[in-house]
Scaffold this active site. Structure first.
Site, PDB file in Angstrom:
ATOM      1  N   HIS A 243       0.793  -1.232   0.000  1.00 30.50           N
ATOM      2  CA  HIS A 243       0.000   0.000   0.000  1.00 30.50           C
ATOM      3  C   HIS A 243       0.837   1.300   0.000  1.00 30.50           C
ATOM      4  O   HIS A 243       0.715   2.143  -0.891  1.00 30.50           O
ATOM      5  CB  HIS A 243      -0.878   0.056   1.258  1.00 30.50           C
ATOM      6  CG  HIS A 243      -1.700  -1.156   1.518  1.00 30.50           C
ATOM      7  ND1 HIS A 243      -2.892  -1.391   0.883  1.00 30.50           N
ATOM      8  CD2 HIS A 243      -1.532  -2.201   2.374  1.00 30.50           C
ATOM      9  CE1 HIS A 243      -3.423  -2.520   1.343  1.00 30.50           C
ATOM     10  NE2 HIS A 243      -2.615  -3.025   2.243  1.00 30.50           N
TER      11      HIS A 243
HETATM   12  C1  BDR Z   1      -2.946   0.569   5.484  1.00 32.21           C
HETATM   13  O1  BDR Z   1      -3.099   0.027   6.779  1.00 32.21           O
HETATM   14  C2  BDR Z   1      -1.864  -0.421   7.279  1.00 32.21           C
HETATM   15  O2  BDR Z   1      -1.983  -1.707   7.789  1.00 32.21           O
HETATM   16  C3  BDR Z   1      -0.868  -0.319   6.153  1.00 32.21           C
HETATM   17  O3  BDR Z   1       0.388   0.091   6.649  1.00 32.21           O
HETATM   18  C4  BDR Z   1      -1.464   0.726   5.241  1.00 32.21           C
HETATM   19  O4  BDR Z   1      -1.069   2.027   5.613  1.00 32.21           O
HETATM   20  C5  BDR Z   1      -3.662  -0.311   4.485  1.00 32.21           C
HETATM   21  O5  BDR Z   1      -5.019  -0.397   4.792  1.00 32.21           O
END
Ligand code: BDR
Ligand code: CA
Length: 313
Positions: A243
């Site tokens: 992400h």
């Molecule tokens: C987001 O949530 C976190 O677990 C990850 O680092 C990312 O920023 C994805 O939903």
């Protein structure tokens, strides 16, 4: 063009760690003024520590790291150890950091930096819950107009939620903070799950990190291996969504992404859909367009960029 000055606001997290590495490896594109840690994937004591471990891994103990808010504005903290492990950065063993945590609070650093630097010259890159940013804007209303832009990871629309059926983790953890940021009037670019779920850590892409043959490449591959275990079981495809580095990649190679200027509002009342990013993708309201909401990514180009840059560290 001179490199853009950025602040990364983060809750590392393996994918946050890769975002930090990408920024540190790209001095011609971004100048990292500092890292502000927030509670999110794991509590603040771990996120600020993890941020320092990542800087040290990259040989950049000079980057100032600040601890910020230890809980969301109005709700109890929700964490994600089931995804990121007990430390938040489970996977390859890394030494405890020796570089100091800065004395100042992250919110004071945000306020002071935005007041000190020329207006319109600092970009904020939040890749965790938006608590630090919203707190800074509430405490110092003069700084929002001085922000060049905000490029954040959060939200979901067509891809729906990863934490509840309706909401993505970063927005779900602190919906009140997200609401304040989305209403702040600052130029916003949003990397939602619609994009990040196309940026998958396939075996070939992870092997490319490992084949760099460097400690940073090995650590990156190890982090991917760790969180892939949870996500590939959940989503049923090869690899996990990477992400957070999408935000930094957008600053370096915007042509890798496409999206739409739309209105995005944050649900803050219904428990059922708390933290949903309600994006007016089809323009069915006359609500003001407040965000560039991304929808697609050239995933091969994205991973090629990551591999090329991480090879430098
Ligand atoms: C987001 O949530 C976190 O677990 C990850 O680092 C990312 O920023 C994805 O939903
Ligand atoms: Ca994150």
């Amino acid at each position: 063009m001179a490199p853009r000055k950025i602040i990364i606001d983060t809750d590392p997290g393996q994918d946050d760690a890769v975002a930090i590495l990408l920024a540190l490896a790209s001095p011609e594109d971004v100048e990292l003024l500092g890292i502000t840690a927030v509670a999110g994937n794991v509590p603040l004591a771990l996120t600020q520590k993890n941020a320092r471990m990542v800087c040290e891994l990259a040989g950049r103990s000079d980057v100032p790291v600040f601890a910020g808010c230890d809980r969301p504005l109005a709700r109890p903290l929700v964490t994600a150890e089931h995804v990121h492990g007990k430390t938040g950065l489970d996977g390859p063993p890394l030494p405890d950091p020796t570089m100091p945590l800065q004395d100042a609070h992250a919110v004071d650093f945000l306020i002071d930096t935005l007041r000190r630097e020329p207006a319109g010259s600092v970009t904020l890159c939040p890749i965790g819950p938006l608590t630090n940013i919203a707190t800074a804007f509430a405490r110092a209303p003069d700084i929002a107009p001085r922000v060049a832009e905000i490029v954040l990871m959060g939200g979901a629309y067509f891809e729906v939620g990863n934490t509840t059926p309706a909401a993505e983790f970063n927005i779900h953890v602190d919906p009140q903070a997200a609401d304040a940021v989305f209403r702040s009037g600052v130029k916003l670019t949003v990397m939602p799950l619609d994009v990040t779920h196309k940026a998958l850590t396939t075996h070939k892409r992870v092997a490319a990190f490992r084949n760099l043959g460097t400690p940073v490449g090995e650590a990156t591959a190890g982090w991917m291996d760790f969180f892939e275990r949870y996500d590939s079981e959940k989503y049923g495809h090869e690899g996990a969504p990477l992400h957070d580095p999408c935000t930094i990649a957008w600053l370096i190679r915007p042509e890798l992404f496409s999206g739409r200027h739309v209105n995005v509002e944050i649900e803050t009342h219904s428990e059922l859909t708390m933290g949903m990013t309600v994006a007016d993708w089809w323009g069915v309201t006359d609500r003001p367009k407040n965000a560039l909401f991304m929808g697609d990514i050239d995933a091969d180009g994205f991973f090629a960029l990551l591999t090329e840059r991480i090879a430098r560290l």
